[in-house]
Design a protein around this motif. Structure first.
Motif: not given
Lengths: 301, 429
Positions: A133-157
């Motif tokens: 939340k804190m980073l989202l509220a302050k920095i404009n990074f590509p929001r897709e990264a959050l979803i991609l990294s979640s997907m990565g976590q799912v596959f890692f687990n």
């Protein structure tokens, strides 16, 4: 005589070529009014977010397991406990689930692993969003990264749980069908179906806390409508109808069948559910992107 | 910077190829009520998704207010713009719109180049991970590739003065270390436009000086800044132009000094207006034995005898102590002790009629003690005056413990600790 000139000074050059000028325009009107531009930006951001997603994935995985004594074991403990519980109940005739095409403990364990992978795909995007939340509220990074990294976590687990599954195959001496090489395809579809819900719910859960409370409850109910601890019902009853209607059923069952027996019971249902997952994911992505500025507006910075 | 009046007239000559940031008539509305705000949020998302949201959303819904209203300006490469205004005046909202975090409701923002907020990301660190891992995660969030981070890594660690601790978990760092590390990784991203929101308050004096030097170098290399600061000196030293926002509207904009002077005077005026009524707190000393003189009132007056509410540096003013004497006092000693109300309540001036070898005599009845200051030498600020009236040595009759007043200036007083009366000429001999 030639005039001697000092050699031209070497220009300071940036170490890596960047796109020359990056122009962004922020307007009040709906981005849907410029669809081509929107789709182009979505694609660009998806490409740009790969490396960031990788860094976030590395960060989250190391943090998740570092402050824990059992570490990676936490990925495989829940399916073992679930399988043990249901096997015990089934042997004691408390629970009558009928016959499964695999030894019952193996059936429950494998299905639970798949179900957990699916439910993580729903909850991880929401959890990652809440954590950043804190980073989202302050920095404009590509929001897709959050979803991609979640997907990565799912596959890692899932990869860790794979150790459990391999061990289970050896223990019960189960044969492996040649179709096992196609099982990852079905698994990816199952995960995408979960990610679709996760992506859809993430910005809404940033607005209303109700989602964080309600979603686990719904996932718990959903489990009962999915053949995880019982085989696919053959009956015509209302319950059988709901289980058949549940799109997770063909995705999960097909993954399991490809890895074990190799005989598919519902290929048509699988493709329908896959189509729903893919089209739905595109919609979810669009909504996720469009909703983000409004969700961020309501986060404290 | 090119400032545009609300009629959109460009004030300076346009050189559009160099413009890195253009803000045109931007407005933004917020809702005070949380529940309603969430509801509006869901509605807006729906409208956005269906393409119903238009170019102008200038109708306020229930309980909404303008957080930002019709702000326009342009910034060229290498320029620095200061934003001043009280809390809640819309400065941060403006920065968030420029960063593309939230959408404007009216107007448009065009950005050419990479925008990065310069914020101490210390709070965004994961405490379990090492400093090294956190640098990689945070700098990639700020938009750097792994190679770029590899390249700058040593520089970041050196700048943050972390040293060996870089491979220890961040939770073992002191808060200062974490802040320094966060700031160092943010400052080494080398963006085209830097948004700096009150961040220079991080770390100790030495680190701050280092940050200022680094920012100066970045600017020399063509980076554009937008700086939000409550410290006028920081703002004046870094920015050539400024915008003064109040309640979301641009009050004044242009050359930094005049904007800051206007802002500070407004700020002082508002506070003085709130305080002036009871700014004079007279505390009597209840010592009957020596109470020959009683101070009734303590005011500043001008040449015509009118009460001065707001003092101006360099102007003439008279301090008037209205006293009642219960008997004739031959040897009146008046002592004035001025303290500047700041963190340390520093003593700035002490005046004593005895030290000045003035022989003051007070007759029975009402008396005014007039202390004429031909040039007020105090710099702008808030002061507390302590007045002591003595009859003979060590015989305090009455005192005013704290008479608070504000001084403002019509001249620039940066780098002046007091006002020096002066005149300039060249003599040709």
């Amino acid at each position: 005589m030639k005039e001697l000139r000092p050699p031209p000074k070497q220009m300071h050059r940036p170490s890596r070529s960047r796109p020359e000028i990056y122009t962004a325009v922020y307007r009040p009107e709906s981005e849907m009014r410029r669809p081509l531009q929107l789709f182009n930006r979505m694609w660009q951001d998806l490409l740009a977010s790969r490396e960031l997603a990788w860094q976030l994935l590395k960060r989250d995985i190391s943090a998740q397991y570092r402050q824990s004594f059992l570490g990676y074991a936490w990925a495989i403990i829940p399916p073992i406990v679930t399988a043990a519980g249901f096997t015990f109940a089934s042997n004691a005739k408390v629970l009558n689930v009928g016959t499964t095409d695999l030894p019952y403990p193996a059936y429950v364990m494998f299905s639970t692993v798949l179900w957990q992978t699916f439910s993580e795909a729903i909850t991880l995007p929401m959890r990652n969003m809440a954590q950043s939340k804190m980073l989202l509220a302050k920095i404009n990074f590509p929001r897709e990264a959050l979803i991609l990294s979640s997907m990565g976590q799912v596959f890692f687990n899932f990869a860790i749980k794979l150790i459990l599954i391999v061990g289970m195959f050896l223990w019960f001496g189960m044969p492996v069908a040649a179709s096992v090489i196609l099982a990852p395809v079905a698994l990816v579809h199952l995960v995408l179906f979960g990610i679709m819900f996760g992506t859809l719910l993430a910005p809404l859960s940033a607005l209303y806390k109700d989602f964080a409370k309600g979603v686990p409850l719904l996932i718990g109910m959903w489990l009962f409508l999915t053949p995880v601890v019982y085989p696919v019902p053959s009956g015509e009853g209302l319950f059988g109808f709901f289980v058949k209607l549940n799109p997770v059923t063909p995705l999960l069952v097909t993954t399991r069948e490809l890895a074990t027996t190799g005989v598919l019971s519902d290929p048509q249902g699988f493709w329908w559910a896959s189509l729903v997952a893919l089209v739905g994911l595109m919609f979810a992505w669009l909504l996720y992107r469009l909703a983000m500025p409004y969700a961020i507006e309501r986060m404290s910075s | 910077m090119t400032l545009m009046a609300s009629n959109q007239k460009v004030v300076s000559t346009p050189q559009s190829d160099d413009v890195v940031l253009s803000v045109q008539g931007v407005s933004k509305k917020f809702c005070r009520d949380l529940k309603r705000s969430l509801l509006y949020g869901v509605r807006d998302i729906g409208k956005e998704f269906l393409g119903l949201r238009g170019e102008k959303n200038d109708k306020l819904r229930k309980k909404e207010f303008w957080a930002l209203q019709d702000v326009s300006f342009e910034l060229r490469r290498g320029e620095a713009l200061g934003l001043v205004g009280k809390n809640g005046s819309g400065k941060s909202t403006l920065l968030r719109i420029i960063a593309g975090l939230i959408k404007p409701d009216v107007g448009m923002v065009r950005v050419n180049g990479r925008v990065a907020p310069l914020i101490a990301l210390g709070a965004g660190f994961n405490p379990v991970l090492t400093g090294r891992e956190n640098i990689y995660a945070n700098m990639s969030i700020l938009g750097l590739s792994k190679e770029e981070i590899d390249e700058r890594f040593d520089e970041v660690v050196e700048f943050a003065e972390i040293g060996e601790a870089i491979d220890s978990p961040v939770q073992s760092y002191s808060s200062g270390m974490a802040a320094r590390l966060g700031f160092a990784s943010a400052i080494h991203t080398n963006p085209d436009i830097l948004l700096i929101d009150e961040v220079l308050a991080v770390g100790d004096l030495k680190f701050r000086a280092k940050c200022n030097r680094k920012l100066f170098r970045l600017r020399q290399n063509g980076a554009t800044f937008i700086l939000v600061s409550h410290n006028s000196q920081v703002l004046l030293s870094a920015c050539n132009s400024a915008i003064y926002l109040a309640l979301g509207k641009v009050v004044t904009s242009g050359e930094a000094k005049s904007v800051v002077v206007k802002y500070e005077n407004d700020l002082f005026l508002n506070e003085a207006a709130g305080k002036s009524k009871d700014s004079c707190i007279t505390e009597e000393i209840n010592n009957d034995e020596f109470r020959e003189i009683k101070i009734n009132d303590c005011v500043f007056i001008d040449d015509q005898g009118r009460i001065v509410e707001l003092l101006k540096t360099s102007e003439a003013v008279t301090l008037c102590l209205r006293c009642t004497a219960y008997e004739r006092v031959d040897e009146v000693i008046v002592r004035l002790i001025f303290r500047e109300l700041s963190d340390f309540n520093e003593l700035v001036l002490e005046l004593s009629s005895k030290a000045d070898e003035e022989e003051l005599v007070m007759e029975l009845g009402e008396n005014d003690v007039l202390i004429h200051l031909s040039y007020l030498g105090l710099k702008p600020g808030l002061y507390s005056l302590r007045v002591l009236i003595e009859a003979g040595a060590r015989n305090t009759c009455d005192r005013v413990d704290s008479f608070t007043f504000r001084v403002q200036s019509s001249t620039i007083m940066s780098n002046c600790s007091f006002y020096q009366p002066r005149s300039w000429k060249i003599s040709n001999s």
